[in-house]
Scaffold this active site. Structure first.
Site, short mmCIF file in Angstrom:
data_model
loop_
_atom_site.label_atom_id
_atom_site.label_comp_id
_atom_site.label_asym_id
_atom_site.label_seq_id
_atom_site.Cartn_x
_atom_site.Cartn_y
_atom_site.Cartn_z
N GLY A 184 -34.85 35.39 20.96
CA GLY A 184 -35.69 34.53 21.80
C GLY A 184 -37.08 34.37 21.19
N HIS A 185 -37.68 35.50 20.80
CA HIS A 185 -38.98 35.44 20.13
C HIS A 185 -38.89 34.63 18.84
CE1 HIS A 185 -39.40 39.52 22.19
NE2 HIS A 185 -40.46 38.88 22.66
N ARG A 194 -36.70 44.34 27.34
CA ARG A 194 -36.38 45.38 28.33
C ARG A 194 -34.87 45.62 28.48
NH1 ARG A 194 -41.28 43.19 31.10
NH2 ARG A 194 -42.74 44.95 31.26
P1 AMP Z 1 -42.76 39.09 25.42
O1 AMP Z 1 -42.75 39.78 24.09
O2 AMP Z 1 -41.70 39.54 26.37
O3 AMP Z 1 -44.14 39.03 26.03
O4 AMP Z 1 -42.38 37.57 25.12
C1 AMP Z 1 -43.12 36.80 24.19
C2 AMP Z 1 -42.72 35.36 24.32
O5 AMP Z 1 -41.32 35.22 24.06
C3 AMP Z 1 -42.96 34.80 25.74
O6 AMP Z 1 -43.46 33.47 25.64
C4 AMP Z 1 -41.59 34.85 26.34
O7 AMP Z 1 -41.39 33.89 27.35
C5 AMP Z 1 -40.73 34.52 25.13
N1 AMP Z 1 -39.35 35.00 25.35
C6 AMP Z 1 -38.96 36.24 25.76
N2 AMP Z 1 -37.62 36.29 25.92
C7 AMP Z 1 -37.15 35.05 25.61
C8 AMP Z 1 -35.84 34.45 25.58
N3 AMP Z 1 -34.75 35.14 25.91
N4 AMP Z 1 -35.75 33.16 25.22
C9 AMP Z 1 -36.85 32.44 24.89
N5 AMP Z 1 -38.11 32.94 24.87
C10 AMP Z 1 -38.26 34.22 25.24
#
Ligand code: AMP
Length: 279
Positions: free
Chosen positions: A33-34, A184
């Site tokens: 996703g990232h 998570r």
């Molecule tokens: P985080 O590291 O959880 O703060 O996420 C960093 C970025 O990645 C944020 O903009 C999240 O919305 C995005 N993100 C996290 N998980 C996903 C996913 N499964 N699909 C798309 N973007 C994601």
């Protein structure tokens, strides 16, 4: 890929980047996703900057700041392989030095949904993203629809504070069985991991009902909550069917688009997911 920690080093490295600069803020422990955000930035911008910062200000004292998963060497290799040009790894002291006392508060859209369950969360998010934007000064910034309310809050903040930054929101990346990718997910036991598919399944049930003509917001919410409550390992926190811009809960028939979002606990692990109907 250039790596920096301090703000002066960041500014020097940023000044050397060809524009437009695309920026991908993360908390690390990266997954596809990232990486999809980094790829979108790579495709649309002359340079890509990313950050990894587990932001203490967006965790409540009862939440998982201390145990949040971290693997910086792996993250760096993944970002390098995506062609990221600059990675900023600020420490908490860099972001919040002694005497720090300035906060960014976005009002209405932070009071609902996640903000209702996590009252200090979006103050931490908006503050850190404003600080990241000020330091990196990207032309475009990439966020995931996974955190739908976060994207709404950041758009609102960027508009209200006149950041000259295009906010790009990318689709949710999922595991093969439908579970939305999340750092998570690693907390889940094997049984919880299997049970966690109930989030995306319940959203699929809502989508199916919508496609078959069901428009009553309450019926749509109930179709998701019924399925989640049938999973013994799942503890439902909320299901919402809301206006995608104001995030206000819809009552009566859905006209136009609707954001269906939910939060579910598996043991102490809290997962979120969402879909947009009529989009
Ligand atoms: P985080 O590291 O959880 O703060 O996420 C960093 C970025 O990645 C944020 O903009 C999240 O919305 C995005 N993100 C996290 N998980 C996903 C996913 N499964 N699909 C798309 N973007 C994601």
């Amino acid at each position: 890929m250039k790596q920096v920690i301090t703000i002066p080093d960041l500014r020097v490295a940023r000044a050397a980047l060809p524009e437009p600069v695309g920026f991908v803020p993360t908390m690390g422990y990266l997954h596809e996703g990232h990486l999809s955000l980094a790829r979108a930035a790579r495709a649309e911008c002359a340079s890509v900057a990313a950050s990894i910062f587990v932001n203490p200000a967006q965790f409540a004292p009862t939440e998982d700041l201390a145990s949040y998963p971290r693997d910086v060497p792996r993250d760096l290799a993944m970002l390098e392989a995506e062609g990221v040009d600059l990675i900023w790894l600020p420490t908490p002291e860099v972001m919040y030095p002694q005497g720090y006392q300035t906060w960014v508060t976005v009002e209405e859209v932070t009071q609902l949904l996640e903000g209702r369950m996590r009252p200090t969360h979006f103050r931490g998010v908006a503050t850190v993203v404003a600080k990241l934007f000020n330091a990196v000064q990207p032309q475009r910034a990439y966020f995931g629809q996974k955190d739908a309310q976060q994207a709404v809050v950041i758009r609102r903040m960027a508009q209200d504070l006149n950041f000259p930054i295009d906010i790009v929101v990318c689709p949710i990346w999922r595991e093969r069985d439908g579970l939305a990718m999340s750092s998570r997910n690693v907390y889940l036991s094997p049984a919880e991991r299997q049970a966690a598919v109930v989030l995306s399944r319940s959203l699929a049930v809502v989508q199916q009902a919508y496609q078959e003509g069901q428009r009553e917001a309450e019926v749509l919410r109930k179709s998701a909550s019924d399925l989640i409550q049938s999973e013994p390992l799942a503890r439902l926190q909320y299901v919402s069917c809301a206006d995608p811009e104001t995030l206000e809960e819809l009552q009566g028939p859905v006209a136009g688009r609707a954001l269906v979002s939910l939060a579910v606990f598996f043991g102490r692990t809290r997962l979120i997911d969402n879909i947009v109907l009529g989009g």
